[in-house]
Design a protein around this motif. Structure first.
Motif, short mmCIF file in Angstrom:
data_model
loop_
_atom_site.label_atom_id
_atom_site.label_comp_id
_atom_site.label_asym_id
_atom_site.label_seq_id
_atom_site.Cartn_x
_atom_site.Cartn_y
_atom_site.Cartn_z
N TYR A 245 0.81 -1.21 0.04
CA TYR A 245 0.05 0.23 0.14
C TYR A 245 0.88 1.34 -0.20
O TYR A 245 1.86 1.36 0.23
N VAL A 272 -9.56 4.42 2.21
CA VAL A 272 -8.90 3.42 1.87
C VAL A 272 -9.35 3.31 0.27
O VAL A 272 -10.56 3.01 -0.07
N VAL A 303 -5.08 5.58 2.17
CA VAL A 303 -4.48 4.59 1.94
C VAL A 303 -4.82 3.99 0.34
O VAL A 303 -6.00 3.96 0.27
N LEU A 329 -5.17 -6.30 6.48
CA LEU A 329 -5.65 -4.85 6.47
C LEU A 329 -6.22 -4.35 7.82
O LEU A 329 -5.92 -3.41 8.27
N PHE A 391 -14.05 2.69 2.74
CA PHE A 391 -13.68 1.82 1.56
C PHE A 391 -14.07 2.09 0.54
O PHE A 391 -15.21 2.11 0.23
#
Length: 566
Positions: A245, A272, A303, A329, A391
């Protein structure tokens, strides 16, 4: 979540399918196919011809020294191309071996079958028949034999051949076939009909279109340039177990800050982002750049995950399972963003849970040291406030979002899914469209050669794609760990805040079917783009701007949520 008039889609128009190609599309398709064939078939014959001319046809004499040096370099490259081709052939032989499927419990199989059974049409025989014929490459429904259907069920729910099932498994298949016969109002003929084949990803041969070594060299160069720009922009490349990442953290966002450090506001909900199949983060550069700017403006963590197995790396065969990715994660968020409970209670705008942490097995040493240091900063207690993240996943990147929602919901504050493949994976559309359909326009041809037929991508999809663990069902968006209360209004939310963007002309995702499936879900915001194709929003600056505005609005909604502690 109620949709505004401008965003709420109307009735499904008949033009949502990809229109037939015109003359310009056919010409573009022809040029694209020509380029594909040149890349696939020309490097090896040309290398042999060149070397034959140079060393057996008298092509060595008569060149000055500098020219001779350049020609020797060409000779070396031709030898490397031939060696690369032979190596890919050997790797492909290994990639076509059977892979042991992930363990599934009987409860998971039964639950999944019941969901598929209900979705395929409880009281509509024609819908159930269409569902099955799609998995059998459009074979007439009446030609599907009982054992043909058993072969598909053995793969779909056990990942194996029907002959390899235990007596208990065979009995379960027989029970399900009887239910399907009741549903379709049809009795399947005994035996296996010759010529009727079914789509079975992990059992079908892995089909690859060769790429020359120069292809990977150019891809690597472009990736290096992109990585250099990302580093200059403030992102840092890291690894946590099987997760690679890029990360940006504002001041004070590091978990376990040393004692005596200046007090900083608690970090807000991190973002993310997970990319799709292709060239890693390269095609998503504009999206990543805009999200990074948003994170810097709002002082929140960002991220961007990298998935090497679907990014056309020259040497890569590692394909972590869903549980391994989710585990690492969780460790990533713990080591980078979690803060001790005592420090995180003050003025935090991030949806969090208080829970006890644990370092996942297989975690890299730097991540373990970060977690250990963070615990030390928190005192003797290992109780920490778990940060929930927003996310965002595009295409196959939505599978990672699905894994986190289903297996680790206490880490998820919200979802934003762009052209998601995680919905309705029980249908054959995604697998057929990406791996088996003959391209009818140049975009599909590029997607087929530029992504689907690449060696490592084809292996990842053909041997490590588990549709059961990757499917996201509407029921998964309302589990107990996702319940929250809006502290500003006192309203209870029993469904995860989710935004789904669908492209009406998507040639991979069955966008009309997905839209019909999800549009009645509470707390789900559907954005319908009838004029866009798959991934087209990535190359349109206006669409990227609108997308970032949606991200900002969703983060504002998440700011006032307080999630239940389970």
């Amino acid at each position: 979540m109620a949709l505004s008039t401008s965003e709420k889609p109307g009735p499904l128009p008949p033009t949502t399918a990809v229109p037939p190609p015109g003359l310009q599309q056919l010409m573009a398709l022809g040029l694209t196919k020509l380029g594909e064939y040149l890349l696939r078939f020309s490097p090896i014959p040309l290398s042999f011809l060149w070397l034959s001319f140079r060393y057996f046809g008298g092509g060595l004499a008569g060149f000055p020294f500098i020219m001779s040096t350049l020609l020797v370099l060409v000779d070396i490259w031709c030898c490397l191309e031939i060696g690369h081709y032979l190596n890919c052939r050997l790797i492909l032989i290994e990639y076509n071996w059977r892979v042991t499927p992930g363990a599934r419990t009987d409860a998971e199989r039964i639950e999944t079958f019941n969901r598929v059974y209900a979705l395929s049409g409880n009281s509509r025989p024609e819908k159930a028949r269409e569902f099955l014929t799609d998995w059998f490459f459009g074979a007439p429904f009446e030609t599907i034999g009982r054992d043909n259907l058993g072969d598909w069920m053995a793969w779909a729910f056990w990942g194996s051949e029907m002959s390899e099932l235990s007596p208990v498994g065979l009995a379960q298949v027989d029970t399900w076939i009887k239910r399907i016969e009741t549903q379709t109002r049809w009795t399947f003929p005994p035996g296996r009909t010759p010529g009727v084949r079914t789509l079975r990803l992990s059992l079908d041969p892995v089909v690859v279109h060769h790429r020359p070594l120069v292809w990977y060299a150019v891809v690597s160069l472009v990736r290096m340039l992109c990585s250099h720009v990302l580093r200059r922009a403030g992102l840092e490349s890291k690894r946590c177990g099987c997760v690679y990442y890029w990360i940006y953290k504002p001041a004070g966002a590091l978990a376990g800050a040393p004692a005596g450090a200046p007090a900083e506001p608690a970090p807000s909900t991190p973002i993310v982002f997970v990319h799709g199949i292709g060239l890693g983060l390269v095609p998503y550069f504009l999206v990543v750049w805009r999200l990074l700017g948003l994170a810097k403006t709002q002082r929140r963590g960002f991220v961007a995950l990298e998935l090497p197995q679907i990014s056309q790396r020259l040497f890569w065969d590692a394909n972590p399972t869903a549980r391994e990715v989710v585990r690492d994660l969780d460790t990533l968020l713990e080591s980078e963003f979690d803060a001790p409970t005592a420090d995180a209670d003050a003025d935090a705008d991030s949806p969090t849970d208080a829970t006890t942490t644990a370092v996942a097995p297989g975690t890299s040493a730097p991540a373990q040291r970060a977690v250990t240091a963070a615990r030390g900063a928190g005192g003797a207690s290992s109780t920490r406030r778990r940060t929930r993240a927003l996310f965002i996943g595009h295409s196959i990147g939505s599978l990672t979002c699905s894994w986190m929602t289903r297996l680790h919901p206490e880490r998820v504050a919200g979802l934003m899914l762009l052209d998601p493949v995680c919905f309705l994976l029980c249908l054959s559309d995604v697998a057929h469209n990406f791996l088996h359909r003959v391209p009818v326009d140049w975009q599909q041809a590029i997607m087929r050669y530029g992504a689907a037929r690449e060696l490592h991508i084809a292996y990842s999809l053909g041997r490590h794609f588990d549709w059961i663990s990757s499917s996201l069902w509407l029921e998964d968006l309302s589990t107990r760990s996702l319940h929250a209360k809006d502290v500003a209004t006192g309203e209870r939310h029993e469904h995860l805040d989710t935004v789904v963007l669908l492209s009406g002309l998507d040639s991979i995702v069955p966008s009309s079917k997905v839209r019909e499936y999800i549009e009645a879900q509470p707390n789900l915001k559907l954005i319908w783009k009838p004029e866009l194709r798959h991934a087209e929003m990535l190359v349109r600056p206006s669409e990227v701007t609108e997308f970032c505005e949606q991200v900002s609005q969703q983060l504002e909604r998440l700011k006032t949520l307080e999630f239940d502690v389970c």
